[in-house]
Design a protein around this motif. Structure first.
Motif, PDB file in Angstrom:
ATOM      1  N   VAL B 165       5.794   2.192 -13.284  1.00 35.43           N
ATOM      2  CA  VAL B 165       5.040   2.182 -12.031  1.00 35.43           C
ATOM      3  C   VAL B 165       5.100   0.796 -11.388  1.00 35.43           C
ATOM      4  O   VAL B 165       5.318   0.670 -10.179  1.00 35.43           O
ATOM      5  CB  VAL B 165       3.580   2.629 -12.265  1.00 35.43           C
ATOM      6  CG1 VAL B 165       2.702   2.312 -11.061  1.00 35.43           C
ATOM      7  CG2 VAL B 165       3.536   4.112 -12.571  1.00 35.43           C
ATOM      8  N   ALA B 168       8.416   0.479  -9.894  1.00 37.52           N
ATOM      9  CA  ALA B 168       8.548   1.352  -8.720  1.00 37.52           C
ATOM     10  C   ALA B 168       7.951   0.663  -7.501  1.00 37.52           C
ATOM     11  O   ALA B 168       8.538   0.670  -6.421  1.00 37.52           O
ATOM     12  CB  ALA B 168       7.852   2.691  -8.985  1.00 37.52           C
ATOM     13  N   ASP B 172      10.197  -0.208  -4.067  1.00 32.92           N
ATOM     14  CA  ASP B 172       9.988   0.410  -2.768  1.00 32.92           C
ATOM     15  C   ASP B 172       8.517   0.782  -2.611  1.00 32.92           C
ATOM     16  O   ASP B 172       8.074   1.808  -3.121  1.00 32.92           O
ATOM     17  CB  ASP B 172      10.869   1.658  -2.638  1.00 32.92           C
ATOM     18  CG  ASP B 172      10.913   2.192  -1.212  1.00 32.92           C
ATOM     19  OD1 ASP B 172       9.940   1.962  -0.470  1.00 32.92           O
ATOM     20  OD2 ASP B 172      11.913   2.817  -0.848  1.00 32.92           O
ATOM     21  N   LEU B 174       6.799   1.745   0.008  1.00 32.30           N
ATOM     22  CA  LEU B 174       6.509   2.939   0.802  1.00 32.30           C
ATOM     23  C   LEU B 174       6.737   4.197  -0.030  1.00 32.30           C
ATOM     24  O   LEU B 174       5.898   5.099  -0.057  1.00 32.30           O
ATOM     25  CB  LEU B 174       7.403   2.942   2.046  1.00 32.30           C
ATOM     26  CG  LEU B 174       7.206   4.110   2.998  1.00 32.30           C
ATOM     27  CD1 LEU B 174       5.757   4.194   3.436  1.00 32.30           C
ATOM     28  CD2 LEU B 174       8.110   3.968   4.198  1.00 32.30           C
ATOM     29  N   ALA B 175       7.852   4.217  -0.757  1.00 36.10           N
ATOM     30  CA  ALA B 175       8.116   5.379  -1.599  1.00 36.10           C
ATOM     31  C   ALA B 175       7.065   5.484  -2.699  1.00 36.10           C
ATOM     32  O   ALA B 175       6.623   6.583  -3.039  1.00 36.10           O
ATOM     33  CB  ALA B 175       9.517   5.278  -2.205  1.00 36.10           C
ATOM     34  N   ALA B 176       6.640   4.341  -3.236  1.00 36.18           N
ATOM     35  CA  ALA B 176       5.645   4.368  -4.305  1.00 36.18           C
ATOM     36  C   ALA B 176       4.339   4.974  -3.808  1.00 36.18           C
ATOM     37  O   ALA B 176       3.739   5.827  -4.463  1.00 36.18           O
ATOM     38  CB  ALA B 176       5.414   2.959  -4.846  1.00 36.18           C
ATOM     39  N   GLN B 177       3.916   4.551  -2.612  1.00 32.66           N
ATOM     40  CA  GLN B 177       2.706   5.134  -2.027  1.00 32.66           C
ATOM     41  C   GLN B 177       2.861   6.629  -1.855  1.00 32.66           C
ATOM     42  O   GLN B 177       1.948   7.395  -2.099  1.00 32.66           O
ATOM     43  CB  GLN B 177       2.480   4.562  -0.627  1.00 32.66           C
ATOM     44  CG  GLN B 177       1.794   3.245  -0.566  1.00 32.66           C
ATOM     45  CD  GLN B 177       1.517   2.905   0.876  1.00 32.66           C
ATOM     46  OE1 GLN B 177       2.415   2.954   1.712  1.00 32.66           O
ATOM     47  NE2 GLN B 177       0.291   2.584   1.190  1.00 32.66           N
ATOM     48  N   SER B 178       4.063   7.006  -1.413  1.00 37.17           N
ATOM     49  CA  SER B 178       4.281   8.405  -1.076  1.00 37.17           C
ATOM     50  C   SER B 178       4.329   9.310  -2.294  1.00 37.17           C
ATOM     51  O   SER B 178       4.237  10.515  -2.156  1.00 37.17           O
ATOM     52  CB  SER B 178       5.576   8.564  -0.275  1.00 37.17           C
ATOM     53  OG  SER B 178       5.518   7.760   0.856  1.00 37.17           O
ATOM     54  N   VAL B 179       4.517   8.741  -3.483  1.00 39.09           N
ATOM     55  CA  VAL B 179       4.415   9.600  -4.667  1.00 39.09           C
ATOM     56  C   VAL B 179       3.051   9.415  -5.318  1.00 39.09           C
ATOM     57  O   VAL B 179       2.839   9.810  -6.464  1.00 39.09           O
ATOM     58  CB  VAL B 179       5.545   9.358  -5.697  1.00 39.09           C
ATOM     59  CG1 VAL B 179       6.888   9.661  -5.089  1.00 39.09           C
ATOM     60  CG2 VAL B 179       5.493   7.951  -6.257  1.00 39.09           C
ATOM     61  N   GLY B 180       2.118   8.832  -4.586  1.00 40.32           N
ATOM     62  CA  GLY B 180       0.742   8.822  -5.048  1.00 40.32           C
ATOM     63  C   GLY B 180       0.317   7.585  -5.816  1.00 40.32           C
ATOM     64  O   GLY B 180      -0.727   7.590  -6.458  1.00 40.32           O
ATOM     65  N   ILE B 181       1.127   6.539  -5.771  1.00 37.62           N
ATOM     66  CA  ILE B 181       0.736   5.324  -6.483  1.00 37.62           C
ATOM     67  C   ILE B 181      -0.183   4.506  -5.583  1.00 37.62           C
ATOM     68  O   ILE B 181       0.123   4.289  -4.412  1.00 37.62           O
ATOM     69  CB  ILE B 181       1.983   4.502  -6.879  1.00 37.62           C
ATOM     70  CG1 ILE B 181       2.789   5.295  -7.917  1.00 37.62           C
ATOM     71  CG2 ILE B 181       1.578   3.146  -7.443  1.00 37.62           C
ATOM     72  CD1 ILE B 181       4.143   4.690  -8.214  1.00 37.62           C
ATOM     73  N   ASN B 182      -1.296   4.064  -6.138  1.00 35.51           N
ATOM     74  CA  ASN B 182      -2.256   3.263  -5.395  1.00 35.51           C
ATOM     75  C   ASN B 182      -1.788   1.810  -5.427  1.00 35.51           C
ATOM     76  O   ASN B 182      -1.960   1.105  -6.412  1.00 35.51           O
ATOM     77  CB  ASN B 182      -3.635   3.415  -6.040  1.00 35.51           C
ATOM     78  CG  ASN B 182      -4.697   2.641  -5.303  1.00 35.51           C
ATOM     79  OD1 ASN B 182      -4.400   1.769  -4.485  1.00 35.51           O
ATOM     80  ND2 ASN B 182      -5.939   2.966  -5.590  1.00 35.51           N
TER      81      ASN B 182
END
Lengths: 258, 300, 296
Positions: B165, B168, B172, B174-182
């Motif tokens: 994580v 990740a 990226d 933006l991609a990390a946020q988009s898979v639910g990472i805070n």
């Protein structure tokens, strides 16, 4: 399920999206189409919370989403893919799915320590299943950056599915794909819908949109100009004008979709 | 012999300093404020053993926790910005801490003499090891127990989902946020962990050196902190250790004959290294993350 | 100190505003280079003070008049700026921001160490200008030396703005900072333009360095890092890349710094300036004139 009301986004003086109203019912495949710069990607980014809206509201399953950061919207059930694939290039294929297990079920089911510092058997099995579905089972240990283009698209699709979304936003998933790959993608989309996921498909590739969607909204210059079944939309005069450009030059340029 | 043991201790301590920057760099954040957390650990632990007369172990852990706490506090405002803005913010934080200890005077009588931090004159009486009759070997072992513990913990973390994580987010956001990472949670956690590790390093440093003052904790030290992972790469914690051995053991020691001129040569070496091998010093994967870490930041 | 006295406070803020013009210059220098290359030139404040040292040498050894001292400082700093560009930026790949940052930090230490080496690290007295002049303004006084500093800084800023907005050279600089690829396609030599930006910033920095030294009365290697940090803070508070922002932020930092000095003393003053940055990071992370709009 998803309700957009008066959704507006301005970038400086550029009106990328203007008072978009759109309702997505549960269980369907909705298409969102429009020429370049019509605000499609902006709409996706607003629904996901990447941008803050200038005006308007986003409701998801009756809950107001305005102001919520992207990760909270994902946990509420909205997942997405990106127009220009955004994997984690230096993580393995397996790890790309691993970090995406952030659904409320995943969080509540696992204790803190195993969730962050171990793997449960169930989590491993789910990743294996996703890899299987994406035809990437034998590539689990490859770095994502080493995958071929089509494989990367499938991995991103699988990564979005790993979050157990209720609504999946696909941002031009067919861009750069061959005809065969597009057919394959169409099947994957239908299969996902059949498993209970609602899908909002933003796409240029008319074949795919006309083939899989049940309803289509058409945007032009940040406005919604038509809504209906694929057949209705195809015969709509405003839509034809937007695409053939008889009227478009008079309205002036609008902001490009990124 | 004790000279070399001192060097071995220093290498261990600087490894902790480098690892504190390493954790943060995994998330794509470049901090020039690690010297600040190091200073907080050093002064806190020193005050605890000298003024409160605690044993070394609790003093060290409390010192590290205090450093971690401040890293946590700083994390929220600092991580609202990215890239070069974060570099500036962390430099400012490091300087703030240095000035704080420059001003800190807390003198108490112990055994007939006044002890404690004495603002400009530094903090001179951190003599726990001497007072308790520790040998140089024992001190060295003590230092390296912590170095190895931290390295093993980070190595293990790196292979877990937590490590994936962190990376990740570094690759990226933006991609990390988009898979639910805070993002905020992940970055602040990395910052806190970095502060804790730097705090341990600082606490060990204060007690092995027996004397610290504000000039120990300058931007130069912070530059060392980020130089180690940059040189050693982000593939594994071992890289950082190797880089510390190279810089402290080979370069700094090897250039000792230059005397006063050593520091001048040091600046030149950095410039030369960056011109000759701007990204060849580290592996491609590190290069990609780090380039972004120092960029404008707005592009995410 | 510590009593709240309106006249004193006004006096303090006024003095601070005048002195803050040097921070504004340093901030403009950082922001110019940031605007042109998207990079931080960490050597900048050190180079500015380095220029002031050369100016001081001109004063000490050939007893040069004040005007010449400032010109020499500016020129020397401009040359150092050019060298910094060549060594820390020119040959490093354009997208490798980290390598450039590290190289310029190396340059910062290098310049600093050269100064320490040649002066044995001890502070040197710098000639003050118009120290004994004092203008009366009701209960308030305006220190002649600060007014001089302020006037020179205004003139330098005006000169810079003139070059940026009224010359072909400035047009090229602004083109590169806004769209370097497009500028390149229009036949602008980006390397040369960047070098010019560094020299311009250097000239400005040399004046600022000499002004700082003149107002404080001493030059010491101990000033380098604080000046670097304050310059960076001014740049960030003003909004990275914004010249008006740097001016406003520079004056603001100067004024507030003096207020902190008045209430808390010289040793604690800088701590509060640093806290100011965090206040901005919390409430206005993109600075006074920075825009939060971004879209990729």
């Amino acid at each position: 399920m998803l309700e957009l009301q008066g959704l507006t986004k301005h970038f400086g003086g550029v009106k990328a999206l203007n008072e978009l109203d759109l309702t997505v019912e549960e269980g369907g495949i909705i298409g969102l189409i429009g020429p370049n710069g019509s605000g499609k990607s902006t709409a996706i980014n607003l629904i996901c919370g990447v941008y803050g809206e200038t005006a308007g509201t986003v409701h998801f399953r009756g809950v107001l989403m305005n102001g919520k950061p992207p990760h909270q919207r994902l946990r509420a059930g909205i997942a997405r893919t990106f127009q220009n694939i955004r994997l984690f290039p230096e993580l393995t294929v397996w790890q790309n799915l691993w970090v995406a297990q952030n659904s409320p079920q995943d969080i509540s089911r696992q204790r803190f320590l195993p969730r962050w510092f171990g793997t449960t058997r169930q989590a491993r099995k789910e990743i294996a299943d996703l890899l299987e579905l994406a035809d990437l089972a034998h590539k689990g240990d490859e770095l994502a950056s080493n995958l071929a283009f089509g494989e990367q698209r499938r991995l991103e699709f699988a990564r979005a599915a790993a979050a157990r979304p209720l609504l999946l936003l696909l941002d031009e998933p067919a861009a750069g794909m061959s005809r065969q790959e597009i057919d394959d993608l169409g099947q994957r989309i239908r299969r996902l819908r059949d498993s209970g996921v609602t899908i909002l498909l933003v796409e240029h590739m008319m074949e795919l949109v006309m083939g899989v969607t049940e309803q289509i909204a058409v945007l032009n210059f940040g406005h919604r100009i038509a809504f209906g079944t694929p057949g209705e939309v195809q015969s709509d005069r405003a839509v034809q004008e937007a695409y053939l450009g008889t009227d478009a030059t008079e309205s002036g340029p609008a902001g490009g979709s990124a | 012999m004790s000279y070399y043991l001192g060097l071995v201790q220093l290498i261990g301590i600087h490894t902790l300093l480098g690892l504190s920057a390493y954790v943060l760099m995994l998330t794509g954040q470049l901090s020039l404020g690690q010297a600040g957390f190091f200073a907080i650990g050093a002064y806190s632990a020193g005050i605890l053993t000298v003024i409160f007369e605690l044993p070394i172990l609790p003093a060290l852990l409390v010192g590290a926790c205090i450093a971690a706490f401040f890293a946590f506090l700083v994390g929220f405002p600092a991580l609202r910005v990215k890239g070069l803005m974060l570099v500036v913010a962390t430099i400012a934080f490091g300087e703030f801490v240095r000035l704080f200890f420059f001003n800190l005077s807390w003198r108490v009588p112990r055994d007939g003499i006044e002890v404690g931090p004495d603002s400009t004159n530094g903090f001179r009486e951190i003599r726990y090891f001497v007072a308790n009759g520790w040998s140089a070997w024992e001190i060295t072992t003590f230092v390296w127990v912590f170095v190895i513990l931290v390295m093993v913990a980070l190595w293990w973390m790196d292979r877990s989902r937590a490590g994936a994580v962190l990376r990740a987010v570094g690759e990226d956001e933006l991609a990390a946020q988009s898979v639910g990472i805070n993002l905020t949670a992940v970055k602040v956690t990395a910052m806190t962990a970095g502060g804790f590790i730097a705090g341990i390093g600082g606490a060990l440093y204060a007690h092995t050196a027996t004397y610290v003052d504000h000039l120990t904790f300058t931007v130069l030290l912070a530059t060392f902190a980020i130089s180690y992972p940059i040189l050693g790469g982000l593939s594994s914690v071992i890289g950082t250790l190797v880089a510390v051995i190279f810089i402290q053991g080979v370069l700094v020691e090897g250039l000792r004959f230059l005397g006063d001129w050593r520091n001048i040569v040091f600046g030149l070496l950095i410039i030369a290294a960056m011109n000759l091998k701007p990204s060849g010093l580290f592996d491609a994967r590190t290069a990609r993350i780090l380039k972004r870490a120092a960029s404008l930041g707005r592009r995410g | 100190m510590g009593d709240f006295d309106f006249v004193y406070i006004t006096q303090t803020v006024g003095d601070g505003l005048l002195f803050g013009s040097t921070y504004a210059l340093i901030g403009i220098g950082f922001t110019l280079i940031f605007g042109a290359m998207g990079k931080l030139n960490m050597t900048y404040a050190a180079a500015s003070l380095g220029g002031a040292y050369v100016g001081l040498a001109a004063f000490t050894f050939v007893n040069a008049p004040a005007l010449v001292v400032f010109l020499v400082s500016a020129l020397a700093s401009g040359i150092v700026g050019f060298i910094a560009y060549l060594t820390c930026f020119r040959f490093i790949p354009i997208h490798n921001h980290l390598a450039a940052l590290m190289a310029s930090i190396g340059g910062l230490f290098f310049i600093d160490e050269i100064v320490i080496h040649t002066t044995d690290g001890s502070p040197l007295t710098f000639p003050a200008m118009f120290e004994d002049v004092m203008f009366e303004l009701g209960p308030l006084g305006i220190r002649g030396d600060l007014l001089f500093v302020f006037a020179v800084c205004i003139a330098a800023t005006a000169g810079l703005l003139f070059v940026l907005y009224r010359s072909r050279l400035g047009l090229a600089t602004r083109a590169v900072s806004q769209q370097d690829v497009a500028a390149r396609l229009c036949g602008i030599d980006v390397h040369r333009t960047n070098a010019v930006t560094f020299v311009l910033a250097g000239l400005l920095g040399g004046i600022a360095g000499a002004m700082t030294a003149a107002a404080v009365g001493v030059l010491s290697p101990l000033i380098t890092i604080p000046l670097t940090v304050k310059g960076l803070i001014v740049t960030v508070i003003g909004g990275l890349g914004s010249i008006p922002g740097a001016i406003v932020a520079g004056l603001m930092v100067g004024a507030l710094e003096n207020v902190f000095l008045y209430f808390r003393g010289v040793n604690e003053r800088d701590m509060y300036v640093l806290l100011l940055l965090f206040v901005f990071l919390v409430f206005r992370p993109h600075g006074i004139f920075g825009s939060a709009i971004s879209r990729d």
